[in-house]
Design a protein around this motif. Structure first.
Motif, PDB file in Angstrom:
ATOM      1  N   THR A 142      -5.905  -0.495  -2.941  1.00 56.25           N
ATOM      2  CA  THR A 142      -5.228  -0.366  -4.225  1.00 56.25           C
ATOM      3  C   THR A 142      -5.630  -1.532  -5.127  1.00 56.25           C
ATOM      4  OG1 THR A 142      -3.286  -1.549  -3.381  1.00 56.25           O
ATOM      5  CG2 THR A 142      -3.274   0.859  -3.215  1.00 56.25           C
TER       6      THR A 142
ATOM      7  N   ARG B 265      -5.603  -4.452  -0.587  1.00 54.72           N
ATOM      8  CA  ARG B 265      -5.113  -4.589  -1.958  1.00 54.72           C
ATOM      9  C   ARG B 265      -5.928  -5.641  -2.694  1.00 54.72           C
ATOM     10  NH1 ARG B 265       1.238  -4.509  -3.812  1.00 54.72           N
ATOM     11  NH2 ARG B 265       0.833  -4.197  -6.036  1.00 54.72           N
TER      12      ARG B 265
ATOM     13  N   GLN C 136      -2.716  -0.623 -11.291  1.00 48.47           N
ATOM     14  CA  GLN C 136      -1.442  -1.076 -11.814  1.00 48.47           C
ATOM     15  C   GLN C 136      -1.673  -2.329 -12.659  1.00 48.47           C
ATOM     16  OE1 GLN C 136       1.611   0.438 -11.326  1.00 48.47           O
ATOM     17  NE2 GLN C 136       0.434   2.080 -10.351  1.00 48.47           N
TER      18      GLN C 136
ATOM     19  N   ASP D 226      -4.730  -3.987  -8.595  1.00 44.36           N
ATOM     20  CA  ASP D 226      -3.844  -4.515  -9.625  1.00 44.36           C
ATOM     21  C   ASP D 226      -4.677  -5.290 -10.638  1.00 44.36           C
ATOM     22  OD1 ASP D 226      -0.846  -4.193  -8.536  1.00 44.36           O
ATOM     23  OD2 ASP D 226      -2.132  -4.753  -6.851  1.00 44.36           O
TER      24      ASP D 226
ATOM     25  N   ASN E  82      -5.973   4.532 -12.060  1.00 39.20           N
ATOM     26  CA  ASN E  82      -5.207   4.301 -10.826  1.00 39.20           C
ATOM     27  C   ASN E  82      -4.894   2.831 -10.563  1.00 39.20           C
ATOM     28  OD1 ASN E  82      -5.319   7.095 -10.223  1.00 39.20           O
ATOM     29  ND2 ASN E  82      -7.330   6.835  -9.273  1.00 39.20           N
TER      30      ASN E  82
END
Length: 310
Positions: free
Chosen positions: A190, A155, A242, A192, A240
């Protein structure tokens, strides 16, 4: 982010674990064609007698120490070379390891510098003496400060500043997002995107009309930042990802967010200011370095030139 050459700073005080090298090895799995330079810089005051006391014995002792470090670097390089990775090694003697690292960056022009980082005490932070802080200010290429080299990167979080309250060039935010997006895809992680904002505390508002409706003022500030954040995301290739708008100074709001969301890598921008400004104010990246538990990747604006160069 295309990585073809990694400069890995080896910690001379560690005999076993080398977090920066562990992180480099994990990056090689994603960038198998990349080559490495392993660099070790050491300085022992007892072996530096100064001009008046320098002797052939001290010179021999320093040469022996460098030979020992060179052999250690070759030992670290051997398993990487066995897998087909091109590895160069260099051992350096001298004070101010940051200056030697920056000189190596200028010479070999890597795409990324990796260095293990540790907690810094308050006095050293104030006096700007730690190598990490100097590298944040002056390193012309991306700087990856490693805290947990053996922990997978699953992440990422990029901290942006669309209103440029930290005097960052607007293009730097787009660069941060582009690098974070590219790394996220390459590492199957992922992403952010975070922007922190801070309305003036009620006790610092001197306008009577604002004091009378402080809640309305706070809502307006939040909306202003939310709009700027949304516009930045709309102009960036951040699919994609956040997005998170956090209230509070970055050094207060970000550590809690990163801990809660289990972020493995924080990506931040930094620009170099005057030495006095840095001493009194400090960069956000520098202030955050000791308060976050994850790795930190520091990115400079395009065209940045080390202001400390002669």
């Amino acid at each position: 982010m295309d990585i073809k050459h990694l400069l890995v700073v080896i910690d001379p005080t560690r005999e076993q674990q080398q977090p920066a090298l562990d992180r480099a090895a994990s990056l090689l799995a994603r960038f198998p064609a990349a080559r490495l330079t392993l660099m070790l810089c050491d300085y022992i005051p007892a072996l530096d007698g100064g001009m008046l006391f320098d002797t052939a014995g001290l010179e021999k002792a320093r040469a022996s120490l460098l030979q020992h470090h060179h052999e250690y670097l070759e030992k670290l390089a051997a398993p990487l070379r066995a897998k087909g990775t091109e590895v160069a090694v260099t051992a350096v003697w001298g004070k101010r390891s940051d200056r030697h690292i920056l000189r190596e960056v200028s010479t070999c022009k890597p795409d990324l510098v990796l260095k293990a980082t540790r907690h810094h005490n308050v006095l050293k932070r104030l006096l700007l003496t730690t190598a990490d802080w100097q590298l944040i200010r002056h390193c012309e290429v991306p700087l990856w400060l490693v805290k947990h080299g053996d922990k997978p990167i699953s992440r990422l979080c990029a901290s942006v500043d669309p209103l440029h309250s930290a005097d960052k060039p607007a293009a730097l935010d787009h660069k941060l997002i582009a690098i974070a997006t590219s790394l996220g895809k390459t590492m199957d992680a992922t992403l952010d995107l975070v922007h922190c904002y801070t309305p003036l505390p009620r006790t610092m508002v001197f306008d009577a009309s604002v004091i009378a409706d402080y809640e309305g003022y706070a809502r307006d500030v939040k909306q202003h930042h939310a709009t700027a954040f949304s516009q930045l995301l709309a102009r960036s290739a951040s699919e994609n990802a956040q997005s998170h708008l956090l209230e509070g100074d970055p050094e207060e709001a970000l550590p809690d967010f990163l801990e809660k969301e289990k972020v493995d890598l924080l990506i931040m921008g930094a620009v170099s200011r005057s030495r006095l400004d840095s001493a009194l104010i400090g960069h956000t990246a520098e202030r955050l370095l000791d308060s976050v538990s994850c790795d930190v990747l520091v990115i400079k604006p395009d065209g940045f030139v080390d202001p400390s160069k002669p």
